[in-house]
Design an enzyme around this catalytic site. Structure first.
Site, mmCIF file in Angstrom:
data_model
loop_
_atom_site.group_PDB
_atom_site.id
_atom_site.type_symbol
_atom_site.label_atom_id
_atom_site.label_comp_id
_atom_site.label_asym_id
_atom_site.label_seq_id
_atom_site.Cartn_x
_atom_site.Cartn_y
_atom_site.Cartn_z
ATOM 1 N N SER A 1 -4.297 0.913 -10.069
ATOM 2 C CA SER A 1 -4.007 0.506 -11.691
ATOM 3 C C SER A 1 -5.602 0.011 -12.670
ATOM 4 O O SER A 1 -5.731 -1.057 -12.090
ATOM 5 C CB SER A 1 -2.728 0.076 -12.229
ATOM 6 O OG SER A 1 -1.902 1.270 -12.059
ATOM 7 N N ASP B 1 -1.706 4.840 -21.313
ATOM 8 C CA ASP B 1 -1.854 3.532 -20.670
ATOM 9 C C ASP B 1 -3.376 2.583 -20.639
ATOM 10 O O ASP B 1 -3.938 2.005 -19.626
ATOM 11 C CB ASP B 1 -1.173 3.391 -18.736
ATOM 12 C CG ASP B 1 -0.921 2.346 -18.430
ATOM 13 O OD1 ASP B 1 -0.491 1.022 -18.909
ATOM 14 O OD2 ASP B 1 -0.008 2.704 -17.820
ATOM 15 N N HIS C 1 0.050 -1.750 -18.645
ATOM 16 C CA HIS C 1 0.948 -2.805 -18.060
ATOM 17 C C HIS C 1 0.423 -3.771 -17.033
ATOM 18 O O HIS C 1 1.185 -4.168 -16.360
ATOM 19 C CB HIS C 1 1.352 -1.308 -17.140
ATOM 20 C CG HIS C 1 0.748 -0.685 -15.694
ATOM 21 N ND1 HIS C 1 0.207 1.208 -15.788
ATOM 22 C CD2 HIS C 1 1.317 -1.684 -14.434
ATOM 23 C CE1 HIS C 1 -0.004 0.142 -14.892
ATOM 24 N NE2 HIS C 1 0.365 -0.576 -13.562
HETATM 25 N N1 ARG Z 1 4.186 3.669 -11.418
HETATM 26 C C1 ARG Z 1 2.793 2.632 -11.858
HETATM 27 C C2 ARG Z 1 3.122 1.494 -11.339
HETATM 28 O O1 ARG Z 1 3.376 1.991 -9.687
HETATM 29 C C3 ARG Z 1 3.103 1.894 -13.115
HETATM 30 C C4 ARG Z 1 4.024 0.954 -13.684
HETATM 31 C C5 ARG Z 1 4.538 0.709 -14.699
HETATM 32 N N2 ARG Z 1 4.577 1.557 -15.380
HETATM 33 C C6 ARG Z 1 6.889 1.316 -15.472
HETATM 34 N N3 ARG Z 1 6.707 1.986 -16.474
HETATM 35 N N4 ARG Z 1 7.561 0.252 -15.072
HETATM 36 O O2 ARG Z 1 1.738 0.010 -11.286
HETATM 37 N N1 ASP Z 2 0.926 1.899 -11.132
HETATM 38 C C1 ASP Z 2 0.398 1.472 -9.701
HETATM 39 C C2 ASP Z 2 -0.488 0.552 -9.917
HETATM 40 O O1 ASP Z 2 -0.254 -0.137 -11.066
HETATM 41 C C3 ASP Z 2 -0.815 2.579 -9.843
HETATM 42 C C4 ASP Z 2 0.104 3.425 -8.207
HETATM 43 O O2 ASP Z 2 0.502 2.906 -7.802
HETATM 44 O O3 ASP Z 2 -0.974 4.637 -7.882
HETATM 45 O O4 ASP Z 2 -1.377 0.026 -9.221
#
Ligand code: ARG
Ligand code: ASP
Length: 713
Positions: free
Chosen positions: A644, A219, A83
């Site tokens: 991330s 990921d 991502h």
């Molecule tokens: N929750 C994670 C973060 O805040 C992954 C986000 C990317 N994935 C998604 N399905 N949108 O970045």
């Molecule tokens: N998914 C988040 C990021 O892209 C990490 C988190 O918020 O725990 O940095």
């Protein structure tokens, strides 16, 4: 026996309760080092950060300002999340070569793909410059003047601090303005895409599984840093060579088990761990509910269209994911704050604080802090709510309005900076909007607008709304704007922006869509923003004093500086948790679990045929554990957005995983970290290696790495 038990409890409880925190890598000596060693770390803190010899920090660059990455080979091979590499992968994708759908692997270096505007930044050294930055500040009484002097001092030390010609100096504030640190950094600009799994692996579970455990997402994506012949940063050139790092992370093939030490090293973006209870109450009761309701409405409309129309699904996939990400996070955050009684815990702390202030005779300095916080948070609430409505409805979630707002800012540029700046900005805007219109569908946006503008008119504080919005006929307003505004179409938009500043502004100020945005934006900039900024400045000053007071009155408490996008160390152990009564979540997932989620043809839960074949044949190469292939694991590391892509590192300094998310029950960790339920989610390096080697057939990349067996010495 009893005594032994008691000793265990005494010994184990404090170390468990003490976890959490994002620590400055140069200041780990002492308390952190002791804790880390108690948790099982075998390295010294000099192995993590040193200015004199190579250390872990030399392998962990900031990835394009928003994510973290790590070097895993002597030839500059770089790993981050799927991502995080998403835009780069998307930009190289065409209908014939859909790398998002099918993955991409460069089988030799010549095939690696350059990326315009993608950079990685290494942190070379950490230098405390608090004295220089605060020089002459204490005697200034006006807060605004104080800040001005601080900015001048920062500019001075940034310009004068010794560095090499290809490096940069950046000053960041810590502990809300109580400490200033200068970072010398190096930014590499030639970063090429090496490989990415298909989205059915890299984004498996997509939005449904986002922020959720158990998880089965691979990921990750791979890049390579290129440098000039002297191994220094350079713009892209075909003559550039793979970067030789000062350090790269060996990859462990031994994996993890529950209670193993883990450390996550990366660039967490923003936390607010030291807010007073009034601020947390404002988030839980006012701000989060408003933002969630707005995004909920926008997402429902988009989802309706995306399910019916494949072209719209492709157009809106990335936007939808970005809006849904924080929508979902805020829901989890509010729930977690309530469930963990965060407000009551803060109030208890505040009682204790007040007593400490009195007991230490600091009534004059700190006695009024909490009553003042209460006063200003009460005062700022309607402004803060209005601000969030404006930002969420206008700037973020309605495309016509967000574009209109950019044009509004363009008009401001003309008024304040004149014709030349106007023209430069206008040209950039026209170019940038090509991408905007490619992913824009006026029918979808019209429906989103109709919903969101009604929420804005009905729910935002009335005293700050333009009269046009109060009790308006939202349906009629919507159809008028979308049938008459030139902003709904790229050709018409370019037409609108043709000509010199005067004629452009004249045309703009006749466009119904533009005029509507202007009424909202004028109203916001006149009636909300100035007062919000004024009170917010006072709150920031209180927060600085409050932070200082906590550091002074609680000298033995573990107080870490809030995240600020600088390099931090967080540590803990591999650990499951109890999400609810009578339920325990184990810390490791396996390929079996991915198969349980398999829905053929589904856009979130499809699985590539090749992976199913490998599963059926149990053909896991050296990457399995007792015949099962691990995919993800969780730990007690305190992470946030920006972490991330961060390396998860074992006791000896080897790479064991890649951080990419947190668990649903613990998303409140940005405001209140609870070691019982806050967990970070990582993808296991053995799964990453398996996908590269067995699934993609890119063994040459694995051969470039240094694979180790730290547990089988
Ligand atoms: N929750 C994670 C973060 O805040 C992954 C986000 C990317 N994935 C998604 N399905 N949108 O970045
Ligand atoms: N998914 C988040 C990021 O892209 C990490 C988190 O918020 O725990 O940095």
């Amino acid at each position: 026996m009893k005594l032994v038990k008691l000793l265990i409890v005494l010994f184990v409880l404090p170390t468990f309760a003490q976890q959490g925190g994002m620590w400055i890598p140069s200041l780990l000596k002492g308390m952190n080092e002791t804790e880390m060693k108690n948790l099982g770390m075998k390295m010294s803190v000099e192995d993590i950060y040193s200015v004199n010899h190579s250390s872990l920090k030399d392998a962990v660059p900031h990835f394009n300002g928003g994510c973290t990455s790590e070097i895993i080979s002597p030839k500059g091979l770089l790993l981050t999340n799927h991502h995080c590499g998403f835009d780069a992968i998307q930009n190289h994708s065409t209908v014939e070569h859909d790398y998002l759908a099918n993955g991409f692997w460069a089988m030799k270096m010549e095939d690696e793909l350059p990326n315009k505007d993608l950079v990685v930044t290494f942190m070379v050294s950490i230098n405390d410059v608090t004295a220089q930055v605060l020089d002459g500040v204490a005697s200034i009484t006006s807060e605004a003047e104080k800040q001005k002097k601080i900015q001048e001092n920062i500019a001075k030390v940034t310009a004068s601090f010794p560095k090499e010609s290809w490096q940069e100096n950046k000053v960041r504030t810590f502990f809300e303005g109580n400490q200033y640190i200068l970072f010398v950094t190096e930014t590499f600009k030639d970063v090429r895409l090496v490989g990415a799994p298909p989205s059915s692996i890299g984004k498996f579970g997509s939005d449904t599984d986002n922020w959720v455990w158990p998880r089965h997402t691979g990921d990750f994506s791979m890049f390579r840093i290129y440098a000039d012949k002297n191994n220094r940063p350079a713009e892209y050139s075909k003559d550039n060579v793979p970067y030789t790092p000062k350090h790269f992370l060996p990859v462990s093939l031994d994996g993890i088990k529950e209670d193993d030490f883990t450390m996550v090293f990366g660039y967490p973006g923003k936390t607010q761990e030291y807010l007073p209870s009034f601020a947390v109450a404002q988030i839980v009761k006012e701000l989060n509910p408003a933002k969630i309701e707005i995004r909920d409405a926008a997402l429902k409309v988009q989802d309706g269209f995306m399910r019916k129309d494949n072209a719209i699904k492709i157009q809106y996939a990335s936007k939808y994911a970005s809006v849904a990400n924080y929508w979902k996070k805020w829901i989890g955050e509010s729930q977690g704050l309530k469930k963990s009684n965060a407000i009551a815990l803060k109030q208890n702390f505040e009682k204790d604080f007040q007593q400490k202030v009195t007991a230490s005779g600091k009534q004059n300095e700190y006695g009024n802090l909490l009553p003042e916080f209460e006063k200003y948070y009460t005062e700022i609430t309607p402004y803060a709510v209005s601000r969030d409505y404006f930002l969420e409805v206008v700037a973020k979630n309605t495309e016509l309005l967000s574009l209109g707002y950019k044009l509004y800012q363009l008009e401001q540029v003309y008024n304040t900076k004149g014709e030349q700046s106007f023209n430069d900005r206008k040209e950039n805007l026209i170019k940038a909007q090509e991408d905007f219109y490619r992913e824009f569908n006026a029918k979808v946006d019209e429906k989103v607008f109709e919903q969101l503008i009604a929420l804005y008119g009905n729910k935002a504080p009335k005293q700050f709304l333009p009269s046009t919005l109060i009790n308006a006929d939202y349906k009629k307003l919507t159809s008028t704007l979308y049938s008459q505004s030139k902003l709904v179409d790229y050709a018409k938009f370019k037409e609108l922006l043709k000509g010199d500043a005067k004629s452009v502004l004249k045309k703009l100020n006749k466009d119904k869509g533009y005029l509507f945005v202007k009424s909202l934006a004028d109203n916001y900039t006149k009636n909300v923003a100035p007062k919000y900024d004024e009170i917010n400045l006072k709150i920031a000053a209180l927060q600085r004093t409050y932070m200082n007071a906590q550091l002074e009155l609680y000298p033995n408490t573990r107080i870490f500086p809030d995240a600020n996008s600088t390099l931090r160390v967080t540590y803990g152990k591999v650990n499951g948790y109890e999400p609810k009564d009578a339920t325990y979540y184990k810390p490791v997932t396996y390929l079996e679990g991915m198969m349980e989620k398999y829905i053929p043809g589904d856009y979130e839960f499809d699985i590539p045929k090749k992976l199913i074949e490998l599963y059926d044949a149990k053909d896991y190469g050296p990457y399995a554990e007792n015949g099962k292939l691990p995919i993800c694991f969780i730990g007690t590391n305190h992470t946030t957005g920006g972490n991330s892509g961060s390396p998860a590192i074992d006791a000896q300094g080897n790479l064991i995983g890649l951080n990419f998310d947190r668990v649903w029950e613990g998303t409140m960790s940005d405001i209140h970290y609870d070691p019982a339920i806050c967990r970070n989610v990582m993808v296991d390096m053995r799964y990453v290696l398996f996908v590269i080697d067995k699934f993609a057939g890119a063994k040459h990349l694995v051969n470039e790495m240094k694979l180790v067996h730290p547990k089988k010495k």
